[in-house]
Scaffold this active site. Structure first.
Site, PDB file in Angstrom:
ATOM      1  N   ASP A 168       0.840  -1.194   0.000  1.00 21.01           N
ATOM      2  CA  ASP A 168       0.000   0.000   0.000  1.00 21.01           C
ATOM      3  C   ASP A 168       0.881   1.252   0.000  1.00 21.01           C
ATOM      4  OD1 ASP A 168      -2.312  -1.494   0.084  1.00 21.01           O
ATOM      5  OD2 ASP A 168      -2.548  -1.346   2.255  1.00 21.01           O
ATOM      6  N   TYR A 209       6.099  -8.424   8.514  1.00 21.15           N
ATOM      7  CA  TYR A 209       5.828  -6.997   8.654  1.00 21.15           C
ATOM      8  C   TYR A 209       5.978  -6.559  10.108  1.00 21.15           C
ATOM      9  CZ  TYR A 209       3.275  -7.665   4.209  1.00 21.15           C
ATOM     10  OH  TYR A 209       2.909  -7.989   2.930  1.00 21.15           O
ATOM     11  N   ASP A 234      -7.169   1.453   7.706  1.00 19.34           N
ATOM     12  CA  ASP A 234      -5.908   2.055   8.118  1.00 19.34           C
ATOM     13  C   ASP A 234      -6.131   3.540   8.398  1.00 19.34           C
ATOM     14  OD1 ASP A 234      -5.768   3.526   5.679  1.00 19.34           O
ATOM     15  OD2 ASP A 234      -4.635   1.939   4.701  1.00 19.34           O
ATOM     16  N   ARG A 250      -3.885  -4.770   7.286  1.00 21.16           N
ATOM     17  CA  ARG A 250      -4.923  -3.804   7.657  1.00 21.16           C
ATOM     18  C   ARG A 250      -6.129  -4.518   8.251  1.00 21.16           C
ATOM     19  NH1 ARG A 250      -7.176  -1.604   2.938  1.00 21.16           N
ATOM     20  NH2 ARG A 250      -5.890  -2.833   1.543  1.00 21.16           N
TER      21      ARG A 250
END
Length: 291
Positions: A39, A67, A81, A172
């Site tokens: 993203d 992540y 988000d 997310r």
């Protein structure tokens, strides 16, 4: 022409396609693709496949990712988000121990519903295109695996955690689901990819550094770095010629299984598979005009 894999440390506010487009100009190569969309708000490891290496993208699609994500409790947004429109807010009374317990409960195989703001297609249309028109449609849950979840720091409403997950995982949505499990809602407020398959931040080069580099092609990793976990097989000139023509090659005494195949000169030629003493090409990577 440049060929190889460039591990970019993607900056915030760039799409993965933006990065690929920029590199086409920097490297003067049209054949460029990326391995796994990030993203715009996310940073970190973005493998970019250049030249003949684009033939290897399909073998990267199932790669695990890792992540570091920021979780903001007490808020839900339409994008799941912090860039989205706030839909709901709630007081947060959970403790750090509550967050750790929630993370543990999410480890393992499960199903996840893709967010509306995603590139998943339904009826030929991308979900985010429908979302921007104010439409919401039913989405089928997808099978994912969360291999590891570790709380790194945090208290109150802000937490930072590490997740190692399968392909197709939306962090997310994980943040959104964690907030729901904790009873106060949640949204993702930061995301940094630290690993994608066999590539980590230690190999990643900031995009700005690539753009300013006098010889950016020297930053490319070889194609066979993607298959470094496989055994290698070097062919003789007699074996190599039929391989170039796509024919099976006799390989007596070689164990069955996938392998990296090299020509007599030591150059990476193909990803192959040995079965009962014969080598077959899975995907070739040699230059077309190579004798």
């Amino acid at each position: 022409m440049p060929t190889g894999i460039l591990i970019i440390d993607k900056p915030a506010d760039w799409t993965s396609q933006d990065v690929a487009a920029k590199l086409r100009g920097v490297l003067h190569e049209r054949r460029i693709g990326h391995g796994g969309t990030l993203d715009p708000m996310a940073t970190g490891v973005l493998p970019v496949f250049v030249g003949r290496a684009t033939r290897a993208v399909e073998f990267f699609e199932a790669a695990e990712k890792e992540y570091i994500a920021g979780l903001r409790l007490g808020v839900e947004t339409d994008t799941q988000d912090s860039t989205g429109r706030v839909l709901a807010e709630a007081p947060v009374t959970v403790t750090r121990a509550d967050v750790e317990a929630a993370l543990r409960s999410f480890v393992g195989p499960q199903q996840q519903v893709p967010p509306m703001y995603s590139a998943v297609k339904i009826g030929g249309q991308k979900l985010y295109e429908l979302a921007r028109k104010g439409r919401e449609v039913e989405r089928k849950p997808r099978d994912i695996v969360l291999h590891e979840l570790e709380l790194l720091e945090g208290e109150g409403v802000h937490y930072l955690f590490r997740v190692r997950c399968s392909k197709g995982t939306y962090v997310r949505t994980l943040c959104h689901d964690l907030g729901r499990a904790l009873g106060c809602g949640g949204t993702m407020d930061s995301l940094r990819r630290t690993r994608a398959g066999c590539y980590g931040l230690e190999q990643a080069v900031p995009l700005a550094q690539v753009v300013e580099h006098p010889a950016p092609e020297t930053l490319l990793l070889p194609i066979d770095s993607l298959f470094a976990h496989l055994p290698s097989l070097r062919l003789t000139p007699r074996q190599y010629k039929p391989l170039l023509n796509g024919a099976p090659v006799p390989c007596a005494g070689v164990s069955d299984g996938d392998c990296r195949v090299y020509g007599p000169d030591g150059g990476f030629a193909a990803l192959g598979r040995v079965e009962r003493g014969r080598l077959k090409t899975i995907k070739s990577f040699f230059e077309v005009n190579k004798p």
